[in-house]
Design a protein around this motif. Structure first.
Motif, PDB file in Angstrom:
ATOM      1  N   UNK A   1      46.772 -27.018 -99.638  1.00 41.30           N
ATOM      2  CA  UNK A   1      46.391 -26.171 -98.063  1.00 41.30           C
ATOM      3  C   UNK A   1      47.311 -27.240 -96.742  1.00 41.30           C
ATOM      4  N   UNK A   2      48.520 -26.456 -96.880  1.00 44.28           N
ATOM      5  CA  UNK A   2      49.424 -27.553 -95.840  1.00 44.28           C
ATOM      6  C   UNK A   2      49.078 -26.706 -94.347  1.00 44.28           C
ATOM      7  N   UNK A   3      49.195 -27.352 -92.986  1.00 38.26           N
ATOM      8  CA  UNK A   3      49.036 -25.867 -92.167  1.00 38.26           C
ATOM      9  C   UNK A   3      49.685 -25.875 -91.545  1.00 38.26           C
ATOM     10  N   UNK A   4      50.370 -24.538 -91.030  1.00 39.01           N
ATOM     11  CA  UNK A   4      51.887 -24.348 -91.086  1.00 39.01           C
ATOM     12  C   UNK A   4      51.821 -23.518 -89.162  1.00 39.01           C
ATOM     13  N   UNK A   5      52.603 -23.772 -89.093  1.00 40.27           N
ATOM     14  CA  UNK A   5      52.760 -23.993 -87.133  1.00 40.27           C
ATOM     15  C   UNK A   5      52.845 -22.583 -86.329  1.00 40.27           C
ATOM     16  N   UNK A   6      52.693 -21.983 -86.134  1.00 38.31           N
ATOM     17  CA  UNK A   6      52.629 -20.845 -84.922  1.00 38.31           C
ATOM     18  C   UNK A   6      52.671 -19.153 -85.302  1.00 38.31           C
ATOM     19  N   UNK A   7      53.340 -18.431 -85.327  1.00 36.16           N
ATOM     20  CA  UNK A   7      53.376 -17.120 -85.876  1.00 36.16           C
ATOM     21  C   UNK A   7      54.074 -17.154 -87.349  1.00 36.16           C
ATOM     22  N   UNK A   8      52.978 -17.247 -88.464  1.00 34.40           N
ATOM     23  CA  UNK A   8      53.856 -17.260 -90.128  1.00 34.40           C
ATOM     24  C   UNK A   8      53.566 -16.336 -90.816  1.00 34.40           C
ATOM     25  N   UNK A   9      54.879 -15.434 -91.133  1.00 33.25           N
ATOM     26  CA  UNK A   9      54.309 -14.572 -91.862  1.00 33.25           C
ATOM     27  C   UNK A   9      54.760 -14.898 -93.916  1.00 33.25           C
ATOM     28  N   UNK A  10      54.571 -14.398 -94.696  1.00 28.94           N
ATOM     29  CA  UNK A  10      55.370 -13.937 -96.409  1.00 28.94           C
ATOM     30  C   UNK A  10      56.165 -12.858 -96.508  1.00 28.94           C
ATOM     31  N   UNK A  11      56.852 -13.310 -97.076  1.00 29.89           N
ATOM     32  CA  UNK A  11      57.472 -11.188 -97.160  1.00 29.89           C
ATOM     33  C   UNK A  11      57.329 -11.508 -98.069  1.00 29.89           C
TER      34      UNK A  11
ATOM     35  N   UNK B   1      54.115  -5.411 -86.364  1.00 29.20           N
ATOM     36  CA  UNK B   1      53.974  -6.915 -86.184  1.00 29.20           C
ATOM     37  C   UNK B   1      53.592  -7.559 -84.408  1.00 29.20           C
ATOM     38  N   UNK B   2      53.995  -6.779 -84.165  1.00 36.24           N
ATOM     39  CA  UNK B   2      53.510  -7.392 -82.206  1.00 36.24           C
ATOM     40  C   UNK B   2      51.628  -6.795 -82.311  1.00 36.24           C
ATOM     41  N   UNK B   3      52.232  -5.766 -82.778  1.00 32.42           N
ATOM     42  CA  UNK B   3      50.562  -4.923 -82.736  1.00 32.42           C
ATOM     43  C   UNK B   3      49.227  -5.439 -83.769  1.00 32.42           C
ATOM     44  N   UNK B   4      49.869  -5.942 -84.609  1.00 27.86           N
ATOM     45  CA  UNK B   4      49.218  -7.010 -85.471  1.00 27.86           C
ATOM     46  C   UNK B   4      48.907  -8.640 -84.764  1.00 27.86           C
ATOM     47  N   UNK B   5      49.673  -9.189 -83.750  1.00 27.91           N
ATOM     48  CA  UNK B   5      49.211 -10.660 -83.212  1.00 27.91           C
ATOM     49  C   UNK B   5      48.634 -10.384 -82.062  1.00 27.91           C
ATOM     50  N   UNK B   6      49.599  -9.408 -81.045  1.00 23.83           N
ATOM     51  CA  UNK B   6      47.943  -8.835 -80.129  1.00 23.83           C
ATOM     52  C   UNK B   6      48.499 -10.495 -78.443  1.00 23.83           C
ATOM     53  N   UNK B   7      49.961 -10.352 -78.728  1.00 27.49           N
ATOM     54  CA  UNK B   7      49.986 -11.707 -77.670  1.00 27.49           C
ATOM     55  C   UNK B   7      51.119 -11.377 -77.120  1.00 27.49           C
ATOM     56  N   UNK B   8      50.441 -11.114 -75.714  1.00 27.75           N
ATOM     57  CA  UNK B   8      51.806 -10.327 -74.313  1.00 27.75           C
ATOM     58  C   UNK B   8      53.682 -10.928 -74.809  1.00 27.75           C
TER      59      UNK B   8
ATOM     60  N   UNK C   1      54.787 -12.771 -77.783  1.00 28.88           N
ATOM     61  CA  UNK C   1      55.314 -12.352 -78.208  1.00 28.88           C
ATOM     62  C   UNK C   1      56.121 -11.067 -78.326  1.00 28.88           C
ATOM     63  N   UNK C   2      55.013  -9.834 -77.807  1.00 33.41           N
ATOM     64  CA  UNK C   2      55.379  -8.213 -77.943  1.00 33.41           C
ATOM     65  C   UNK C   2      56.993  -8.682 -76.754  1.00 33.41           C
ATOM     66  N   UNK C   3      56.696  -9.307 -75.955  1.00 33.03           N
ATOM     67  CA  UNK C   3      57.284  -8.982 -75.142  1.00 33.03           C
ATOM     68  C   UNK C   3      59.317  -8.896 -75.692  1.00 33.03           C
ATOM     69  N   UNK C   4      58.429 -10.855 -76.358  1.00 30.27           N
ATOM     70  CA  UNK C   4      59.945 -10.875 -77.023  1.00 30.27           C
ATOM     71  C   UNK C   4      60.773 -10.564 -78.175  1.00 30.27           C
ATOM     72  N   UNK C   5      59.968  -9.109 -78.939  1.00 25.42           N
ATOM     73  CA  UNK C   5      60.513  -8.139 -79.333  1.00 25.42           C
ATOM     74  C   UNK C   5      60.668  -7.607 -79.173  1.00 25.42           C
ATOM     75  N   UNK C   6      60.143  -6.723 -78.338  1.00 26.09           N
ATOM     76  CA  UNK C   6      60.891  -5.931 -77.400  1.00 26.09           C
ATOM     77  C   UNK C   6      62.393  -5.927 -76.889  1.00 26.09           C
ATOM     78  N   UNK C   7      62.713  -7.134 -76.717  1.00 26.77           N
ATOM     79  CA  UNK C   7      63.479  -7.857 -75.936  1.00 26.77           C
ATOM     80  C   UNK C   7      64.584  -8.496 -77.089  1.00 26.77           C
ATOM     81  N   UNK C   8      64.176  -8.350 -78.392  1.00 29.56           N
ATOM     82  CA  UNK C   8      65.043  -8.229 -79.448  1.00 29.56           C
ATOM     83  C   UNK C   8      65.512  -6.932 -79.912  1.00 29.56           C
TER      84      UNK C   8
END
Ligand code: CFM
Ligand code: HCA
Length: 528
Positions: free
Chosen positions: A199-209, A296-303, A305-312
């Motif tokens: 049980x090691x905490x992970x920082x920020x938005x994290x995903x497993x692929x 992913x943007x729709x899942x995380x619901x963070x403006x 993050x969504x903005x950054x995703x759209x920029x990328x």
């Protein structure tokens, strides 16, 4: 196209014809269509399929870089599964890295007669003494099951003796009807013995692929894109995979599923036990990658993050489309056949669409009906004796570790929107009159090539040279013909360049199959 299908079927004896007809679908989007899949190949038919051992050791477990994988069996099985899949990896800071090695008990006749458990124990001790690994996997090959070596007891006892995790997989080649059985067995072993222990905490938005095997470096391009968006990959199952990272994979926010066929078991079990939803993604293709990022943007619901995703998306799409444009000009309107394992025959259709090309025939080697028809079909799939042989784990929510990522209402809504816990399958993406062929045979492939004259056939090593000798370029979509990455934005550009080089190479028109120039034997087929 109906006539072409009937002409293929007519050549088979009645019983075989009846069976094979169910594996071929002429797409008609106006009605729900059913396909037969995940059943035994008719003996005598030349299939592209592999075995259960290939699915477990070769595909899912083999790519984990920091474990030692011992093949219990004859040396041929070990040699076959030694890096031929081009799954790439890098050592982590702890230095445990065994990808280049090939570990085998090298069973001989006397082991078959007197049993191989002693030799297996010796192999585990020897590997441990030399490398001091953190964990070991044991993989059974056909003879091991036939003579009844108890690899699970050996694993348990040796684990106690050496104080490390040792996991045994009963993935004898003959189990199930294809590689697919091996995926399931591998998922079960990983889930039961390794995932979710630290049980090691992970920082920020994290995903497993999940279901990303880093063939030709695909996983690294995906990681690059996610990283730009501000999302960290906690672990990848199993390209460049790590035992240490799997132990804490249950701490990530969400699972991304690339190859649904090979890893849906893990996604489902992790959701039940730890409360992690999964998102079906496809990082093959420019538009497909952007669509996946938007999920992913729709899942995380963070403006932010969504903005950054759209920029990328904007920057990466522009760069990729600019680079692809000259190739697309020469590829527009060309046609492709796609026959690959259990997911790429679907995923690469998006990339071909980016190139202005059309997939006119596609099929999986060993996928199940849900990979064709979508997961809604799951309750209606008959489980036959071959599938019943593969254990289903009983999974319950973990009393301490289960943490819902979303409230049930929200989750339900995300599911209805097609964001989480759903996969629509390949067939819905294929237009009217296209052909879907499950577990295609060499005969069917040659026949369809002659009738439909595709500009390229994407497939594997078993038929590559037959295709090329017929004067049609072939691209291997398993090992990428020693190239790649093809995933993500940069991968799409690599792919466009290679497909252009293949299709627009004038040499194909000069090719004449040797059997056309001077047949070795001549005969006539008389059908009564
Ligand atoms: Fe999944 Fe794969 Fe595939 Fe597969 Fe495979 Fe593969 Fe494949 Mo070869 S896990 S189903 S068992 S995406 S090894 S990396 S290329 S057949 S389409
Ligand atoms: C396997 C591995 C394989 C084979 C590829 C091929 C791979 O199924 O055992 O037939 O060309 O991707 O390496 O699918």
């Amino acid at each position: 196209i109906e006539d072409v299908v009937e002409n293929i079927i007519r050549v088979y004896p009645t019983k075989v014809a009846k069976k094979r007809r169910k594996h071929i679908v002429v797409r008609d989007p106006s009605e729900p269509q059913e396909i037969e899949a995940n059943v035994r190949t008719v003996p005598g038919i030349i299939t592209q399929r592999g075995c259960c051992f290939a699915g477990c050791k070769g595909v899912v477990i083999g790519p984990i870089v920091d474990m030692i994988h011992i093949v219990h069996g004859p040396i041929g099985c070990s040699y076959y599964s030694w890096m031929t899949r081009r799954n790439q990896g890098v050592p982590r800071e702890d230095g445990h890295y065994y990808l280049e090695y090939c570990f085998s008990t090298d069973m001989q006749e006397d082991n078959i007669i007197f049993g191989g458990e002693k030799k297996l124990r010796a192999a585990i001790r020897e590997a441990y003494e030399i490398f001091k690994p953190k964990a070991i996997s044991i993989h059974a090959t056909c003879p091991v099951g036939l003579i009844g070596d108890d690899i699970h007891t050996v694993a348990k006892e040796m684990s106690k003796e050496l104080g490390i995790d040792i996991v045994a997989f009963s993935c004898e080649g003959y189990r199930g009807v294809s590689q697919s059985a091996g995926h399931h067995i591998a998922n079960n072993g990983l889930f039961e013995h390794i995932v979710g222990k630290d049980d090691i905490e992970l920082d920020g938005y994290t995903v497993n692929c999940l279901g990303e095997y880093n063939i030709g470096g695909d996983a690294w391009e995906i990681e690059r894109i996610l990283d730009r968006c501000g999302i960290k990959v906690a672990s990848t199952f199993s390209g460049n995979g790590s035992y240490t990272e799997y132990r804490r994979a249950h701490m990530a926010n969400v699972n991304l599923v690339q190859c649904h066929r090979s890893i849906n078991y893990m996604a489902e079990m992790m959701e039940t036990k730890f409360g992690i939803p999964w998102i079906k993604v496809n990082f093959i293709g420019v538009k497909a990658t952007s669509k996946s990022l938007r999920k992913l943007a729709a899942f995380f619901e963070d403006d932010a993050l969504t903005e950054q995703i759209e920029k990328v998306i904007e920057e990466e799409e522009r760069a990729a489309e600019e680079a692809i444009a000259p190739y697309r000009e020469r590829l527009e309107g060309k046609t492709a056949f796609l026959f690959v394992g259990g997911s790429r025959a679907h995923h690469y259709q998006d990339l071909f669409r980016d190139l202005g090309m059309k997939t006119i025939v596609a099929g999986y080697e060993f996928a199940h009906r849900d990979d064709y028809e979508g997961r809604d079909v799951l309750p209606y799939i008959k489980v036959d004796a071959d599938s019943r042989n593969i254990p289903e784990l009983d999974v319950e929510p973990d009393p301490e570790r289960f943490k819902p990522r979303k409230d049930p209402e929200k989750l339900k809504k995300l599911k209805e929107m097609g964001i989480v816990d759903t996969y629509e399958g390949m067939m819905k993406d294929m237009g009217s009159g296209t052909l879907v062929v499950d577990d295609i045979s060499h005969f069917e492939l040659e026949y369809l090539m002659k009738e439909l004259k595709p500009d390229i056939v994407c497939s594997g090593i078993k038929d590559k040279y037959v295709i090329q000798k017929m004067g049609v370029p072939s691209k291997q979509l398993h090992n990428y013909d020693y190239s790649g990455p093809f995933a993500g934005y940069k991968g799409a550009v690599n792919f466009a360049k290679e497909i252009d080089m293949l299709i627009n190479n004038p040499s194909w028109s000069f090719a004449k199959a040797p059997w056309e120039a001077s047949p070795l034997i001549k005969g006539a087929l008389i059908i009564e």
